[in-house]
Write a protein that holds these residues in place. Structure first.
Motif, PDB file in Angstrom:
ATOM      1  N   LYS A 193     104.415  -9.324 -77.928  1.00 48.39           N
ATOM      2  CA  LYS A 193     104.713 -10.429 -77.017  1.00 48.39           C
ATOM      3  C   LYS A 193     103.778 -10.396 -75.817  1.00 48.39           C
ATOM      4  O   LYS A 193     103.243 -11.423 -75.381  1.00 48.39           O
ATOM      5  CB  LYS A 193     106.161 -10.339 -76.534  1.00 48.39           C
ATOM      6  N   GLN A 194     103.617  -9.216 -75.250  1.00 45.54           N
ATOM      7  CA  GLN A 194     102.780  -9.085 -74.061  1.00 45.54           C
ATOM      8  C   GLN A 194     101.309  -9.375 -74.380  1.00 45.54           C
ATOM      9  O   GLN A 194     100.601  -9.990 -73.579  1.00 45.54           O
ATOM     10  CB  GLN A 194     102.950  -7.680 -73.475  1.00 45.54           C
ATOM     11  N   GLU A 195     100.862  -8.955 -75.552  1.00 43.95           N
ATOM     12  CA  GLU A 195      99.483  -9.239 -75.950  1.00 43.95           C
ATOM     13  C   GLU A 195      99.287 -10.744 -76.122  1.00 43.95           C
ATOM     14  O   GLU A 195      98.242 -11.289 -75.760  1.00 43.95           O
ATOM     15  CB  GLU A 195      99.158  -8.517 -77.260  1.00 43.95           C
ATOM     16  N   VAL A 196     100.294 -11.425 -76.642  1.00 45.05           N
ATOM     17  CA  VAL A 196     100.199 -12.867 -76.867  1.00 45.05           C
ATOM     18  C   VAL A 196     100.109 -13.618 -75.545  1.00 45.05           C
ATOM     19  O   VAL A 196      99.291 -14.531 -75.399  1.00 45.05           O
ATOM     20  CB  VAL A 196     101.407 -13.361 -77.694  1.00 45.05           C
ATOM     21  N   PHE A 197     100.912 -13.220 -74.566  1.00 49.47           N
ATOM     22  CA  PHE A 197     101.059 -14.053 -73.366  1.00 49.47           C
ATOM     23  C   PHE A 197     100.262 -13.577 -72.153  1.00 49.47           C
ATOM     24  O   PHE A 197      99.830 -14.405 -71.350  1.00 49.47           O
ATOM     25  CB  PHE A 197     102.535 -14.142 -72.972  1.00 49.47           C
ATOM     26  N   ARG A 198     100.078 -12.282 -71.993  1.00 50.46           N
ATOM     27  CA  ARG A 198      99.553 -11.793 -70.714  1.00 50.46           C
ATOM     28  C   ARG A 198      98.031 -11.828 -70.632  1.00 50.46           C
ATOM     29  O   ARG A 198      97.332 -11.445 -71.564  1.00 50.46           O
ATOM     30  CB  ARG A 198     100.028 -10.372 -70.446  1.00 50.46           C
ATOM     31  N   SER A 199      97.580 -12.248 -69.456  1.00 48.40           N
ATOM     32  CA  SER A 199      96.171 -12.142 -69.083  1.00 48.40           C
ATOM     33  C   SER A 199      96.064 -11.138 -67.942  1.00 48.40           C
ATOM     34  O   SER A 199      97.072 -10.655 -67.417  1.00 48.40           O
ATOM     35  CB  SER A 199      95.640 -13.512 -68.648  1.00 48.40           C
ATOM     36  N   THR A 200      94.830 -10.816 -67.539  1.00 46.30           N
ATOM     37  CA  THR A 200      94.642  -9.908 -66.402  1.00 46.30           C
ATOM     38  C   THR A 200      93.844 -10.621 -65.319  1.00 46.30           C
ATOM     39  O   THR A 200      92.975 -11.452 -65.602  1.00 46.30           O
ATOM     40  CB  THR A 200      93.894  -8.627 -66.830  1.00 46.30           C
ATOM     41  N   PRO A 214      93.786 -13.034 -75.655  1.00 51.36           N
ATOM     42  CA  PRO A 214      93.007 -13.534 -76.805  1.00 51.36           C
ATOM     43  C   PRO A 214      93.733 -14.646 -77.561  1.00 51.36           C
ATOM     44  O   PRO A 214      93.129 -15.305 -78.412  1.00 51.36           O
ATOM     45  CB  PRO A 214      92.833 -12.286 -77.681  1.00 51.36           C
ATOM     46  N   TYR A 215      94.999 -14.867 -77.246  1.00 53.90           N
ATOM     47  CA  TYR A 215      95.791 -15.886 -77.937  1.00 53.90           C
ATOM     48  C   TYR A 215      95.803 -17.224 -77.199  1.00 53.90           C
ATOM     49  O   TYR A 215      96.466 -18.157 -77.665  1.00 53.90           O
ATOM     50  CB  TYR A 215      97.247 -15.411 -78.096  1.00 53.90           C
ATOM     51  N   LYS A 216      95.083 -17.323 -76.081  1.00 56.58           N
ATOM     52  CA  LYS A 216      95.201 -18.542 -75.273  1.00 56.58           C
ATOM     53  C   LYS A 216      94.954 -19.812 -76.078  1.00 56.58           C
ATOM     54  O   LYS A 216      95.787 -20.732 -76.082  1.00 56.58           O
ATOM     55  CB  LYS A 216      94.237 -18.491 -74.081  1.00 56.58           C
ATOM     56  N   GLU A 217      93.852 -19.912 -76.732  1.00 63.99           N
ATOM     57  CA  GLU A 217      93.523 -21.134 -77.462  1.00 63.99           C
ATOM     58  C   GLU A 217      94.489 -21.353 -78.621  1.00 63.99           C
ATOM     59  O   GLU A 217      94.837 -22.498 -78.943  1.00 63.99           O
ATOM     60  CB  GLU A 217      92.072 -21.089 -77.959  1.00 63.99           C
ATOM     61  N   LYS A 218      94.906 -20.276 -79.246  1.00 60.91           N
ATOM     62  CA  LYS A 218      95.860 -20.393 -80.341  1.00 60.91           C
ATOM     63  C   LYS A 218      97.209 -20.904 -79.826  1.00 60.91           C
ATOM     64  O   LYS A 218      97.879 -21.712 -80.491  1.00 60.91           O
ATOM     65  CB  LYS A 218      96.015 -19.042 -81.037  1.00 60.91           C
ATOM     66  N   LEU A 219      97.606 -20.437 -78.633  1.00 59.89           N
ATOM     67  CA  LEU A 219      98.841 -20.923 -78.020  1.00 59.89           C
ATOM     68  C   LEU A 219      98.757 -22.420 -77.742  1.00 59.89           C
ATOM     69  O   LEU A 219      99.668 -23.193 -78.074  1.00 59.89           O
ATOM     70  CB  LEU A 219      99.123 -20.177 -76.717  1.00 59.89           C
ATOM     71  N   LEU A 220      97.656 -22.839 -77.129  1.00 60.60           N
ATOM     72  CA  LEU A 220      97.498 -24.248 -76.799  1.00 60.60           C
ATOM     73  C   LEU A 220      97.506 -25.111 -78.063  1.00 60.60           C
ATOM     74  O   LEU A 220      98.084 -26.211 -78.071  1.00 60.60           O
ATOM     75  CB  LEU A 220      96.216 -24.470 -76.005  1.00 60.60           C
ATOM     76  N   ALA A 221      96.871 -24.621 -79.121  1.00 64.46           N
ATOM     77  CA  ALA A 221      96.870 -25.369 -80.380  1.00 64.46           C
ATOM     78  C   ALA A 221      98.274 -25.432 -80.971  1.00 64.46           C
ATOM     79  O   ALA A 221      98.686 -26.465 -81.535  1.00 64.46           O
ATOM     80  CB  ALA A 221      95.905 -24.719 -81.366  1.00 64.46           C
ATOM     81  N   MET A 222      99.022 -24.330 -80.837  1.00 66.16           N
ATOM     82  CA  MET A 222     100.389 -24.302 -81.363  1.00 66.16           C
ATOM     83  C   MET A 222     101.286 -25.289 -80.620  1.00 66.16           C
ATOM     84  O   MET A 222     102.097 -25.996 -81.230  1.00 66.16           O
ATOM     85  CB  MET A 222     100.951 -22.886 -81.255  1.00 66.16           C
ATOM     86  N   TYR A 223     101.137 -25.366 -79.293  1.00 60.87           N
ATOM     87  CA  TYR A 223     101.944 -26.326 -78.536  1.00 60.87           C
ATOM     88  C   TYR A 223     101.721 -27.751 -79.040  1.00 60.87           C
ATOM     89  O   TYR A 223     102.658 -28.558 -79.119  1.00 60.87           O
ATOM     90  CB  TYR A 223     101.611 -26.280 -77.048  1.00 60.87           C
TER      91      TYR A 223
END
Length: 571
Positions: A330-337, A350-359
């Protein structure tokens, strides 16, 4: 821009008129009273606006959106979220219980004052009947809320003069059946005397359609499905109401005045007209106008229920294997630094673009209603527009760097619906007064309640047709049930009920109706033991719900003042 003459200037005057309503027989020289008031139609309007104004108080309907916390759609912290109620640690001395009782009865009292005095006003009998119907609608609305929260309650109608008998308000509780009959009688009178539509300066006042819809709701809650069906069909067949094409804009100025709004609390903002509800204050974030608190947030479990656009259930395991069992995933999916100064992103997930596409692949109502990680929000900072991104980081972000700061460093979903964008072109002047009308009954709600009636009366086909009408809103365009794929099948009574339950949740999210829904369906205990978590897995609290929570306790102060009152079970 709203132009409600009656709901703005007169509301403030009306409060002055009735701030001492319990002592109306004295006729003080520096205050208005029933002895010197109620002479002209302007007086009648001011008195009526005092009743409407009561709707905005936090402990009447002003925190209606917070009730979703008790229905499982929202989570939160501190008093405005009713978190202690979710955790089952409130009691007979809880001030929020006490104030709910007080302010709902205040609305009843104000309506009674109008009914006691309207015949003294110099206007036609037809107008007097209309004003009586309006007062009875508002009284019914307040008594319906009292019944839903407390069960049977003392019944004070216009024959009881509070000013003369304030120290003798010691009636026992009426049965729920008698309170319901009283409410329905009030609504029948309102239906018979209210107009189907008001002129523009009076837009937002109660109509015969609003009274008919509320009557249907009262009957539905009592499982009188056939009678409720007739009421809702009357609303539909009146052709006064329609779904608004743009779901997102429905909860912004313009859409909030559309024909979908059957009855809404009229909210205003701007210098000198701060007459609104605190949606932005308690649903917004530090990036919102006035730097707000996000006390009420969308529950993680709820947001996960939004379907894919093709109607399939969403599955995190399909998106990121291990997500549901491992918080590290979960933390790898959502968290940035961020950099050390917390002013800019050093490395995105690394999931940012994948998250946006999923939304983009999900039910559009999700992005319309919720600010999701790595989506944009039109914030406000140092008296200027401030475009923001919702970046999820462990220790939060600093203000003023185009990232949303979530109060309390919560890593959760936050509300977009009802929350001010920028400064609303100058319309918002105070974070506690959001100038967006708040619906208590809207047309989509009526369609789904009618669908529920059809389903309970074994007309599953009729129920599905109405559900599909709501799903087919142009800006939503979700596929119809029973339109092909197996995951859209809904033919049995049980299957259709589950679809109604889902559709009410995603369509009416943030509107505070889920608590009443879960209570009337007998499903409140299904929330017991549910852990409310951040999207990254941190447990914030655990719900504790039992049979006693279907009714709140009668406040201890009220029982002390009136020994005729009996306490609710298990309190």
């Amino acid at each position: 821009m709203k132009t409600y003459k009656l709901f703005s200037a007169l509301a403030a005057v009306a409060l002055l008129c009735f701030s001492s309503c319990y002592d109306l027989e004295r006729f003080p020289a520096d205050q208005l009273s029933s002895g010197t008031f109620f002479k002209t139609q302007d007086h009648a309007d001011q008195a009526m606006m005092a009743v409407y104004n009561n709707l905005q108080y936090d402990n009447a309907f002003g925190l209606q959106f917070s009730m979703d916390g008790l229905g499982g759609i929202a989570m939160g912290y501190d008093n405005p979220s009713y978190q202690v109620f979710q955790r089952g640690i409130y009691d007979v001395e809880n001030p929020w219980v006490k104030n709910k009782w007080i302010y709902l009865y205040e609305g009843v009292t104000r309506a009674n004052i109008v009914l006691q005095n309207i015949d003294n006003v110099d206007m036609s009998d037809e107008l007097k009947a209309r004003y009586k119907g309006e007062a009875k609608f508002l009284r019914a609305l307040h008594y319906f809320a009292l019944k839903n929260f407390f069960g049977g309650v003392p019944l004070y109608d216009e024959s009881f003069n509070v000013g003369e008998n304030f120290n003798d308000m010691n009636l026992p509780r009426e049965s729920e059946e008698n309170i319901r009959k009283f409410i329905l009688d009030d609504l029948d009178a309102a239906i018979a005397s209210l107009p189907a539509k008001w002129d523009d300066p009076n837009k937002g006042r109660a109509t015969s359609g609003a009274a008919m819809a509320l009557k249907g709701k009262v009957l539905l809650f009592n499982k009188q499905y056939d009678q409720a069906k007739t009421c809702f069909e009357n609303v539909v067949n009146s052709k006064q109401y329609a779904l608004y094409d743009n779901y997102a804009d429905l909860f912004k100025p313009g859409g909030d005045e559309s024909s979908e709004m059957i009855f809404a609390i009229q909210n205003m903002g701007g210098v000198g007209t701060d007459l609104g509800m605190p949606m932005t204050f308690y649903m917004g974030t530090r990036a919102s106008y006035g730097s707000c608190w996000n006390n009420v947030m969308a529950a993680t479990d709820f947001v996960d229920t939004y379907e894919y656009k093709d109607g399939r259930p969403f599955d995190w395991e399909e998106f990121a294997p291990g997500f549901t069992t491992d918080d590290k995933v979960k933390q790898e999916v959502f968290r940035s630094t961020l950099d050390k100064a917390k002013t800019k992103v050093e490395a995105y997930t690394p999931y940012k673009e994948k998250l946006l596409a999923m939304y983009e692949q999900r039910d559009p109502r999700m992005t319309y209603s919720i600010i999701l990680p790595y989506t944009q929000y039109k914030g406000w900072y140092k008296n200027a527009p401030h475009d923001c991104e919702y970046v999820v980081v462990f220790n939060g972000v600093n203000d003023g760097h185009h990232m949303i700061r979530v109060n309390g460093n919560y890593e959760t979903y936050i509300w977009r619906k009802f929350v001010a964008e920028y400064n609303m072109d100058g319309a918002i002047n105070n974070r506690a007064d959001t100038p967006i009308n708040f619906p208590l009954i809207r047309y989509a709600d009526v369609l789904l309640m009618l669908a529920e009636c059809y389903n309970e009366l074994d007309d599953q086909e009729g129920a599905v047709r109405l559900i599909n009408e709501v799903r087919a809103r142009p800006s939503v365009n979700m596929p119809g049930l029973n339109s092909g794929p197996a995951w859209l099948k809904a033919t049995t009574k049980e299957e259709v009920f589950e679809r109604i339950r889902h559709e009410r949740a995603v369509e009416l999210a943030g509107e505070g109706l889920s608590f009443d829904d879960m209570r009337r369906w007998g499903l409140l205990e299904t929330l017991n033991g549910r852990k409310e978590k951040d999207i990254t897995g941190k447990v914030r609290y655990t719900r504790s719900v039992s049979k006693r929570d279907y009714l709140w306790p009668i406040p201890a102060d009220e029982i002390e003042k009136n020994p005729a009152l009996e306490q609710n079970p298990s309190w």
